[in-house]
Design an enzyme around this catalytic site. Structure first.
Site, short mmCIF file in Angstrom:
data_model
loop_
_atom_site.label_atom_id
_atom_site.label_comp_id
_atom_site.label_asym_id
_atom_site.label_seq_id
_atom_site.Cartn_x
_atom_site.Cartn_y
_atom_site.Cartn_z
N SER A 1 39.83 24.41 -20.20
CA SER A 1 40.06 25.84 -20.44
C SER A 1 39.68 26.60 -19.17
O SER A 1 39.01 26.06 -18.28
CB SER A 1 39.19 26.32 -21.61
OG SER A 1 39.19 27.73 -21.71
N TYR B 1 31.60 26.86 -26.71
CA TYR B 1 32.93 26.56 -26.19
C TYR B 1 32.85 26.19 -24.71
O TYR B 1 33.47 25.23 -24.25
CB TYR B 1 33.84 27.76 -26.40
CG TYR B 1 35.30 27.51 -26.13
CD1 TYR B 1 36.08 26.79 -27.02
CD2 TYR B 1 35.91 28.02 -24.99
CE1 TYR B 1 37.43 26.56 -26.77
CE2 TYR B 1 37.26 27.81 -24.73
CZ TYR B 1 38.02 27.08 -25.63
OH TYR B 1 39.35 26.86 -25.39
#
Length: 538
Positions: free
Chosen positions: A144, A157
């Site tokens: 990401s 995350y």
């Protein structure tokens, strides 16, 4: 030999029931691939199966939780048993967990680690022998943008996506050292239009619906099909790293420019766009309240995000129900100005404003060089900062030049940050002009800041043809956003002697604001400033 085509190749994709996983499956089918796809959602997976079958693809689908190691092992056996080989593995499945780490349970943290990290490890471990045996294998692991930069509220995350990046990069090195015919690619998407936020989880106290709306309406700008095309192109090229989206590119390069200090910049900027900001500011207010009480003053009422001046008020151990500010001595505190003769720390003096009170803005260039001066009124403050008003025909002057403004305008002064933003009423060539500058300070009723030359500009949706202040040689079209005066910034950083930390902060602010304005994030959504513009003209 590396993978060069998907024609008649076996492509394995996790998380294929929606979003990028579905688009990767669809585009792989269009390129002639045989597909083995999985997802935890049987309904979404069935829809993807129908899509790729219509394209003529042979497909195997399995409902699987990628965190289940035994299930992943059996899936690999079944896929190879049906197709006889595997050429490309796309570990795409992922989930989100939003919220501060202090409020997160162990169970919530373990859940996201199980899917985002262990799911990638499980898929890679079970399919890697078959990828090596294929002679032209490829592994694509979805990390990401948050595997490159950290973000408050995304600690879990971030942890998983940084781990995926590190795992993937080390795996690529191992494949090269051992001369295995497998390329390994780490993918770092920015905001992509998928259901990941809607299907994600939040910690107690977070507003899931508001977070989802923020992501889907403001931050997720790139369509999933475009992202999938970039990912497959990078995989077939055998690239080590693929950045997906302008936000990924800008944030990555801004972080590289700033080094470790980028975290401080994000900490200043991020709360303005996160839905959890009010709750976090309440925590800050509570802490300041304790500090004030320790010095004999009462605590603040927890109403809204504290302004920069309110935080200064707390730091000095006093409280006032009016809008009281504590203003730094500009000679001691203002960057680019000379220090006070005594060398004392900044002094703070009280100054109270009411809506409509006259103020003055004095902008200098680095080293106390005179620049713009103009008068206005103080309008008020909100979660974004303080708002100043400048009616049409406000006289603006600098050495050798002056003009009267054509339209009404309001300026947002952030609580902290290297910028001030001016929103114009319709009638001139731009509707938003953000000056990259040093953090502003009040000297009595005079706002002082140092202009650093860079600007972020958004052209008006319908620029007038007869505006007297229209820029020369401007090729930007209606509504276009761009960074201006980069050449002047490069020149002045040398001739004026900008410190390295100021250069880094200015560039980071420009990139961050460019992305935010392009995305239409509040207060750049065309709505937040209208309250203050209406107040100015009422």
């Amino acid at each position: 030999m590396s993978l060069k085509t998907l024609q008649d190749k076996v492509v394995v994709i996790t998380g294929a029931g929606s979003g990028m996983g579905r688009e990767i499956a669809r585009q792989a089918a269009q390129q002639g691939a045989l597909l083995a796809i999985s997802d935890w959602n049987p309904e979404g997976l069935a829809e993807t199966v129908d899509i790729v079958k219509e394209l003529g693809a042979e497909v195997r689908s399995d409902v699987i939780d990628v965190s289940d190691r035994a299930a992943m092992a059996q899936w690999a056996v079944d896929v190879v048993g049906q197709f006889g080989r595997v050429n490309l593995l796309v570990n795409n499945a992922g989930v989100t967990m939003t919220g501060d780490f202090e409020t997160m349970s162990y169970e919530e943290f373990d859940w996201i680690v199980g899917v985002n990290l262990n799911g990638v490890v499980n898929g890679t471990k079970e399919f890697l022998p078959h990828l090596i045996a294929s002679g032209d294998g490829a592994v694509v692991n979805l990390s990401s943008l948050f595997g490159l930069v950290s973000m408050p509220g995304q600690s879990a995350y971030n942890a998983t996506k940084y781990a995926v990046r590190g795992f993937t990069e080390a795996l690529r090195e191992e494949m090269l050292i051992n001369k295995h015919p497998v390329t390994v690619t780490s993918v770092h998407p920015g905001g992509i239009r998928t259901g990941i936020a809607r299907n994600g989880r939040t910690t107690a106290g977070e507003d899931h619906d508001k977070l989802t709306a923020l992501f889907e309406d403001k931050l997720a700008r790139m369509p999933a099909d475009k992202a999938a095309a970039i990912i497959l192109k990078g995989a077939l090229a055998g690239r080590a790293r693929v950045l997906v989206g302008i936000d990924a590119h800008l944030m990555h390069h801004a972080a590289k420019l700033l080094g470790s200090r980028y975290r401080d910049v994000i900490a200043l900027l991020a709360p303005r766009s996160l839905s959890s900001a009010p709750r976090r500011w309440l925590s800050s207010e509570a802490a300041c309240g304790r500090a004030c009480r320790n010095q004999g003053a009462s605590s603040w009422p927890p109403t809204s995000a504290p302004s920069h001046t309110e935080r200064l008020c707390c730091q000095n151990g006093v409280r006032d129900s009016r809008n009281v500010r504590y203003v730094a001595d500009p000679l001691a505190a203002q960057p680019g100005r000379a220090c006070s003769a005594s060398g004392e720390a900044p002094r703070f003096v009280p100054m109270a404003f009411a809506s409509g009170d006259p103020i003055r803005v004095e902008v200098t260039k680095w080293g106390d060089r005179p620049h713009w001066e103009f008068d206005g009124v103080w309008l008020g403050s909100d979660a974004y900062g303080e708002w100043l008003g400048f009616p049409a025909r406000t006289h603006n002057s600098r050495p050798g030049y002056a003009f009267d403004s054509e339209v009404d305008a309001v300026t947002l002064v952030p609580a902290a940050g290297y910028w001030v933003a001016t929103f114009h009423a319709p009638g001139i060539w731009c509707d938003l002009y953000i000056d990259i500058s040093t953090p502003s300070v009040w000297d009595g009723d005079v706002l002082r800041t140092v202009d650093l030359d860079l600007d972020v500009i958004r052209m008006a949706p319908e620029p007038p043809v007869d505006s007297t202040s229209a820029p020369q040689n401007r090729s930007a079209g209606p509504g276009e956003v761009f960074i201006d005066d980069e050449d002047e910034f490069l020149e002045h950083r040398v001739s004026f002697g900008y410190p390295p930390e100021v250069v880094a902060a200015a560039r980071a602010s420009a990139y961050e604001l460019f992305v935010a304005v392009k995305a239409g994030v509040a207060p750049y959504d065309g709505k937040a400033h209208l309250r203050w513009l209406n107040l100015l003209t009422s």
